[in-house]
Write a protein that holds these residues in place. Sequence first.
Motif, PDB file in Angstrom:
ATOM      1  N   LYS A   2       5.746 -10.430  -9.592  1.00 41.36           N
ATOM      2  CA  LYS A   2       5.654  -9.254 -10.439  1.00 41.36           C
ATOM      3  C   LYS A   2       5.999  -9.559 -11.891  1.00 41.36           C
ATOM      4  O   LYS A   2       6.980 -10.229 -12.175  1.00 41.36           O
ATOM      5  CB  LYS A   2       6.594  -8.164  -9.938  1.00 41.36           C
ATOM      6  CG  LYS A   2       6.122  -7.446  -8.701  1.00 41.36           C
ATOM      7  CD  LYS A   2       6.767  -6.068  -8.589  1.00 41.36           C
ATOM      8  CE  LYS A   2       8.261  -6.107  -8.736  1.00 41.36           C
ATOM      9  NZ  LYS A   2       8.850  -4.750  -8.691  1.00 41.36           N
ATOM     10  N   LEU A  26       1.080  -9.709 -10.243  1.00 40.08           N
ATOM     11  CA  LEU A  26       1.056  -8.262 -10.089  1.00 40.08           C
ATOM     12  C   LEU A  26       1.763  -7.653 -11.293  1.00 40.08           C
ATOM     13  O   LEU A  26       2.937  -7.940 -11.526  1.00 40.08           O
ATOM     14  CB  LEU A  26       1.769  -7.860  -8.795  1.00 40.08           C
ATOM     15  CG  LEU A  26       1.890  -6.370  -8.485  1.00 40.08           C
ATOM     16  CD1 LEU A  26       0.511  -5.765  -8.236  1.00 40.08           C
ATOM     17  CD2 LEU A  26       2.787  -6.164  -7.264  1.00 40.08           C
ATOM     18  N   LYS A 153      -1.431 -12.324  -0.288  1.00 47.53           N
ATOM     19  CA  LYS A 153      -0.181 -11.644   0.063  1.00 47.53           C
ATOM     20  C   LYS A 153       0.756 -12.596   0.801  1.00 47.53           C
ATOM     21  O   LYS A 153       1.973 -12.601   0.560  1.00 47.53           O
ATOM     22  CB  LYS A 153      -0.463 -10.421   0.923  1.00 47.53           C
ATOM     23  CG  LYS A 153      -1.221  -9.310   0.223  1.00 47.53           C
ATOM     24  CD  LYS A 153      -0.371  -8.599  -0.807  1.00 47.53           C
ATOM     25  CE  LYS A 153      -1.062  -7.357  -1.337  1.00 47.53           C
ATOM     26  NZ  LYS A 153      -0.306  -6.706  -2.430  1.00 47.53           N
ATOM     27  N   ALA A 175       8.470  -5.189  -0.255  1.00 44.05           N
ATOM     28  CA  ALA A 175       7.370  -4.257  -0.529  1.00 44.05           C
ATOM     29  C   ALA A 175       7.139  -4.118  -2.024  1.00 44.05           C
ATOM     30  O   ALA A 175       5.989  -4.104  -2.490  1.00 44.05           O
ATOM     31  CB  ALA A 175       7.682  -2.898   0.084  1.00 44.05           C
ATOM     32  N   GLU A 176       8.213  -4.033  -2.797  1.00 47.83           N
ATOM     33  CA  GLU A 176       8.098  -3.911  -4.251  1.00 47.83           C
ATOM     34  C   GLU A 176       7.429  -5.140  -4.854  1.00 47.83           C
ATOM     35  O   GLU A 176       6.632  -5.034  -5.787  1.00 47.83           O
ATOM     36  CB  GLU A 176       9.476  -3.724  -4.874  1.00 47.83           C
ATOM     37  CG  GLU A 176      10.126  -2.385  -4.569  1.00 47.83           C
ATOM     38  CD  GLU A 176      11.608  -2.390  -4.843  1.00 47.83           C
ATOM     39  OE1 GLU A 176      12.081  -3.357  -5.475  1.00 47.83           O
ATOM     40  OE2 GLU A 176      12.293  -1.448  -4.416  1.00 47.83           O
ATOM     41  N   SER A 179       3.637  -5.028  -3.640  1.00 44.65           N
ATOM     42  CA  SER A 179       2.829  -3.857  -3.990  1.00 44.65           C
ATOM     43  C   SER A 179       3.214  -3.204  -5.297  1.00 44.65           C
ATOM     44  O   SER A 179       2.557  -2.258  -5.733  1.00 44.65           O
ATOM     45  CB  SER A 179       2.924  -2.809  -2.870  1.00 44.65           C
ATOM     46  OG  SER A 179       2.486  -3.339  -1.640  1.00 44.65           O
ATOM     47  N   ALA A 183       5.170   1.010  -4.082  1.00 43.59           N
ATOM     48  CA  ALA A 183       5.882   0.906  -2.802  1.00 43.59           C
ATOM     49  C   ALA A 183       6.780   2.117  -2.589  1.00 43.59           C
ATOM     50  O   ALA A 183       7.018   2.523  -1.448  1.00 43.59           O
ATOM     51  CB  ALA A 183       6.705  -0.385  -2.752  1.00 43.59           C
ATOM     52  N   LEU A 186       5.068   4.922  -0.618  1.00 41.50           N
ATOM     53  CA  LEU A 186       4.622   4.684   0.753  1.00 41.50           C
ATOM     54  C   LEU A 186       5.575   5.327   1.746  1.00 41.50           C
ATOM     55  O   LEU A 186       6.790   5.373   1.529  1.00 41.50           O
ATOM     56  CB  LEU A 186       4.530   3.175   1.010  1.00 41.50           C
ATOM     57  CG  LEU A 186       3.587   2.389   0.093  1.00 41.50           C
ATOM     58  CD1 LEU A 186       3.685   0.898   0.395  1.00 41.50           C
ATOM     59  CD2 LEU A 186       2.155   2.871   0.251  1.00 41.50           C
ATOM     60  N   HIS A 189       7.351   0.848   5.283  1.00 37.35           N
ATOM     61  CA  HIS A 189       7.041  -0.520   4.851  1.00 37.35           C
ATOM     62  C   HIS A 189       6.627  -1.381   6.042  1.00 37.35           C
ATOM     63  O   HIS A 189       6.911  -2.569   6.085  1.00 37.35           O
ATOM     64  CB  HIS A 189       8.253  -1.126   4.130  1.00 37.35           C
ATOM     65  CG  HIS A 189       8.621  -0.402   2.876  1.00 37.35           C
ATOM     66  ND1 HIS A 189       9.923  -0.264   2.452  1.00 37.35           N
ATOM     67  CD2 HIS A 189       7.853   0.245   1.964  1.00 37.35           C
ATOM     68  CE1 HIS A 189       9.939   0.431   1.320  1.00 37.35           C
ATOM     69  NE2 HIS A 189       8.698   0.750   1.002  1.00 37.35           N
TER      70      HIS A 189
END
Length: 230
Positions: A2, A26, A153, A175-176, A179, A183, A186, A189
């Motif tokens: 990220k 990301l 992924k 998840a963070e 995604s 996240a 959602l 998870h």
Amino acid sequence: MKILIIEDENELAESIATYLSHEQYLCEFASSCSEALDKIQLYDYACILLDIGLPDGSGLTVLEKLKFQNKQDGVIIISAKNSVDDKIKGLQIGADDYLTKPFHLSELTARIYSIIRRKQFNNSNIIKQNELEIDLLAKTVTVSKDQILLTKKEFDLLMYFVGNKNRVISKSTLAENLSGDIADMLDNHDFIYAHVKNLKKKLTEAGCGSYIKTVYGTGYKWENNDQNIS
């Protein structure tokens, strides 16, 4: 991995994000100090691209907050200001690098990679753990010299595990990092369980040791007490 782009010039921010997405990063955005402070309070980033001149204050405020929280996110200041004083102050507060606008996106990408490699992988392009070898530049994974094919992924998940070895990592954190901030929206998870299961299956079938451990009720941990880096 990220990246947080703190930049109030939307066109520039989108241009950076588009380029970095092709490099498998990301990207998330913040266009003000207040928004950036909220982001760094909630999330961790492999690297933060920080504009100093923001509409509601100086980006140096974000640097000071990161230092106060003792966070390890990499930071590159990107600013139109070509001031030595700004550069020195930013580096003294805790920035890792400084890039003056305009800049080439290829150079920015190289600097991001350099910071991540230094902070998470001891400045190495090749990560080795017994029979497992990961080439960060080529984005390849081999077990006993045989290459295994991972989805994006799965590769990102592996990189996050290895970069945070011997730490218990919650499903929400994973998840963070897979995604982004969506996240939080959602319902659950469960997709993390599926990705971890698939990654473990591919590594095991290739003859890799069982390094991913489930910490019941908490998350997962990559066990590594003897990692070789070259």
